[in-house]
Scaffold this active site. Structure first.
Site, PDB file in Angstrom:
ATOM      1  N   ARG A 108      25.230  86.866 -34.685  1.00 35.79           N
ATOM      2  CA  ARG A 108      26.464  86.544 -35.405  1.00 35.79           C
ATOM      3  C   ARG A 108      26.463  85.053 -35.687  1.00 35.79           C
ATOM      4  O   ARG A 108      26.308  84.243 -34.783  1.00 35.79           O
ATOM      5  CB  ARG A 108      27.720  86.900 -34.614  1.00 35.79           C
ATOM      6  CG  ARG A 108      28.948  86.199 -35.206  1.00 35.79           C
ATOM      7  CD  ARG A 108      30.259  86.602 -34.645  1.00 35.79           C
ATOM      8  NE  ARG A 108      30.616  87.939 -35.074  1.00 35.79           N
ATOM      9  CZ  ARG A 108      31.868  88.382 -35.133  1.00 35.79           C
ATOM     10  NH1 ARG A 108      32.873  87.590 -34.798  1.00 35.79           N
ATOM     11  NH2 ARG A 108      32.113  89.616 -35.506  1.00 35.79           N
ATOM     12  N   HIS A 135      29.151  91.816 -43.187  1.00 38.30           N
ATOM     13  CA  HIS A 135      29.569  92.311 -41.866  1.00 38.30           C
ATOM     14  C   HIS A 135      29.304  93.827 -41.846  1.00 38.30           C
ATOM     15  O   HIS A 135      30.227  94.643 -41.838  1.00 38.30           O
ATOM     16  CB  HIS A 135      31.053  92.005 -41.656  1.00 38.30           C
ATOM     17  CG  HIS A 135      31.488  92.078 -40.220  1.00 38.30           C
ATOM     18  ND1 HIS A 135      30.622  92.334 -39.185  1.00 38.30           N
ATOM     19  CD2 HIS A 135      32.724  91.920 -39.653  1.00 38.30           C
ATOM     20  CE1 HIS A 135      31.303  92.334 -38.037  1.00 38.30           C
ATOM     21  NE2 HIS A 135      32.575  92.087 -38.295  1.00 38.30           N
ATOM     22  N   GLN A 138      30.754  96.384 -39.265  1.00 36.00           N
ATOM     23  CA  GLN A 138      32.186  96.599 -39.495  1.00 36.00           C
ATOM     24  C   GLN A 138      32.394  97.689 -40.555  1.00 36.00           C
ATOM     25  O   GLN A 138      33.208  98.604 -40.382  1.00 36.00           O
ATOM     26  CB  GLN A 138      32.836  95.286 -39.958  1.00 36.00           C
ATOM     27  CG  GLN A 138      34.329  95.401 -40.237  1.00 36.00           C
ATOM     28  CD  GLN A 138      35.135  95.606 -38.975  1.00 36.00           C
ATOM     29  OE1 GLN A 138      35.006  94.854 -38.037  1.00 36.00           O
ATOM     30  NE2 GLN A 138      35.987  96.625 -38.953  1.00 36.00           N
ATOM     31  N   ASP A 230      42.062  91.550 -44.540  1.00 32.72           N
ATOM     32  CA  ASP A 230      41.349  90.723 -43.553  1.00 32.72           C
ATOM     33  C   ASP A 230      42.020  89.348 -43.590  1.00 32.72           C
ATOM     34  O   ASP A 230      42.809  89.053 -44.499  1.00 32.72           O
ATOM     35  CB  ASP A 230      39.858  90.646 -43.961  1.00 32.72           C
ATOM     36  CG  ASP A 230      38.997  89.857 -42.972  1.00 32.72           C
ATOM     37  OD1 ASP A 230      39.475  89.576 -41.844  1.00 32.72           O
ATOM     38  OD2 ASP A 230      37.854  89.522 -43.313  1.00 32.72           O
ATOM     39  N   CYS A 271      40.068  94.819 -40.082  1.00 29.05           N
ATOM     40  CA  CYS A 271      38.904  94.661 -39.185  1.00 29.05           C
ATOM     41  C   CYS A 271      39.287  93.963 -37.892  1.00 29.05           C
ATOM     42  O   CYS A 271      38.592  94.124 -36.883  1.00 29.05           O
ATOM     43  CB  CYS A 271      37.802  93.891 -39.898  1.00 29.05           C
ATOM     44  SG  CYS A 271      38.347  92.300 -40.536  1.00 29.05           S
ATOM     45  N   ARG A 299      34.119 100.542 -33.717  1.00 30.81           N
ATOM     46  CA  ARG A 299      33.041  99.535 -33.736  1.00 30.81           C
ATOM     47  C   ARG A 299      32.011  99.881 -32.661  1.00 30.81           C
ATOM     48  O   ARG A 299      30.823  99.772 -32.867  1.00 30.81           O
ATOM     49  CB  ARG A 299      33.598  98.129 -33.452  1.00 30.81           C
ATOM     50  CG  ARG A 299      34.569  97.579 -34.471  1.00 30.81           C
ATOM     51  CD  ARG A 299      33.942  97.360 -35.823  1.00 30.81           C
ATOM     52  NE  ARG A 299      32.708  96.595 -35.775  1.00 30.81           N
ATOM     53  CZ  ARG A 299      32.604  95.280 -35.512  1.00 30.81           C
ATOM     54  NH1 ARG A 299      33.694  94.555 -35.327  1.00 30.81           N
ATOM     55  NH2 ARG A 299      31.434  94.672 -35.475  1.00 30.81           N
TER      56      ARG A 299
END
Ligand code: CP
Ligand code: NVA
Length: 313
Positions: A108, A135, A138, A230, A271, A299
């Site tokens: 990440r 991502h 996700q 988001d 998310c 997730r």
């Protein structure tokens, strides 16, 4: 099924076919069902996972670490305060060394190229746990959550309101284009996704039947099955706060927006982490139509599925 994803990296989703994505989603559903039944496997026994983090994380770190550890694997968390990541030692050399010690690497951070370089030089699967551009883990959990609500994502309309150029919006555009889910981004023109991504996803959408729309008009939320948002300011963009609040305030997801879908069964997705009172109001994210908490749980199941598919024969 003869399909095998052993040894593959998971970096953008662009190189996964719709069938491969379907396989991962089905595996995630099975993994979730097993977990609910209390079935414990030891499928990662003897395996190791490097968890490299340049940016903070709650869900992604916890999902990788618990999914891997509870099946007997050994996850090792490494922040940039702990290891060289293109500092004193070249990134290529770090990748080579990690590849000799770990079965897989999660990254990440900021640059997508870092994830790509780790994959190129480590010789083990690399999982993108979020970069500035994508991502993908996700997006997999988001589609799983949509499917849990509606049975299928194909032919359903997901409307994303907010920063249309960020990693989450971009990965949703990729996965919806592949799977035939209609995807509408409602964003001010200043925050449109880049043309290159639109060019890459257009043929995929044509193939799957997905209708991809980018518009500044909030009326485009009409008919949506799911409304997604988001944060307005992604990690690493903190200096853009004032500009983002100015551009995105008209795009807050509130009860009025949920009502505008015209569907009593429409759901809300996020998310997380959420800044309540900015991109979404508390009554929506904490309300009955919110699936954000299922999404967070998913997730873990989807990430476990990606690791199982790429690591366990
Ligand atoms: N959604 C998500 O990636 O959350 P974290 O930043 O907490 O990992
Ligand atoms: N777009 C957000 C997603 C966080 C999971 C960010 O990059 O900060």
């Amino acid at each position: 099924m003869s399909l095998s994803l052993i040894g593959r990296s998971f970096l953008t989703l662009l190189d996964f076919t719709p069938e491969e994505i379907r396989y991962l989603l089905d595996l995630a559903k099975k993994t979730k069902a097993d977990t609910k039944k209390g079935k414990i496997h030891r499928r990662f026994e003897g395996k190791t996972l490097a968890l490299l983090f340049e940016k903070r994380s709650t869900r992604t770190r916890c999902a990788f670490e618990t999914a891997f550890g509870e099946e007997g694997g050994h996850p090792v968390f490494l922040s940039t305060a702990d290891i060289q990541l293109g500092g004193k030692e070249s990134l290529e050399d770090t990748a080579r060394v990690l590849g000799r010690m770990f079965s897989a690497i999660q990254f990440r951070g900021f640059k997508q190229e870092t994830a790509e370089t780790l994959a190129k030089y480590s010789n083990v699967p690399v999982y993108n746990g979020l970069t500035d551009l994508y991502h993908p883990t996700q997006a997999l959990a988001d589609i799983m959550t949509l499917e849990e609500s509606f049975g299928t994502a194909k032919g359903k309309t997901l409307c994303y309101m907010g920063d249309g150029r960020n990693n989450v919006a971009r990965s949703l555009m990729v996965i919806c284009s592949k799977l035939g889910a209609h995807f509408t981004i409602v964003t001010p023109p200043e925050l449109n996704p880049d043309e290159k991504l639109r060019e890459m996803t257009a043929p995929l959408a044509k193939e799957s039947g997905a209708v991809i729309t980018v518009t500044p008009d909030i009326n485009a939320v009409k008919g949506a099955d799911a409304v997604y948002t988001d944060v307005w300011i992604s990690m690493g963009e903190e200096e853009k706060r004032a500009e983002r609040v100015r551009l995105l305030s008209p795009y807050q997801v509130n009860q009025k927006i949920m009502d505008m879908t015209g569907k009593s069964g429409s759901i809300f997705l996020h998310c997380l982490p959420a800044v309540k009172g900015e991109e979404v109001t508390a009554d929506v994210i904490d309300g009955p139509r919110s699936k954000a908490w299922d999404q967070a749980e998913n997730r873990k199941h989807t990430i476990k599925a990606v690791m199982l598919a790429t690591l366990v024969r």
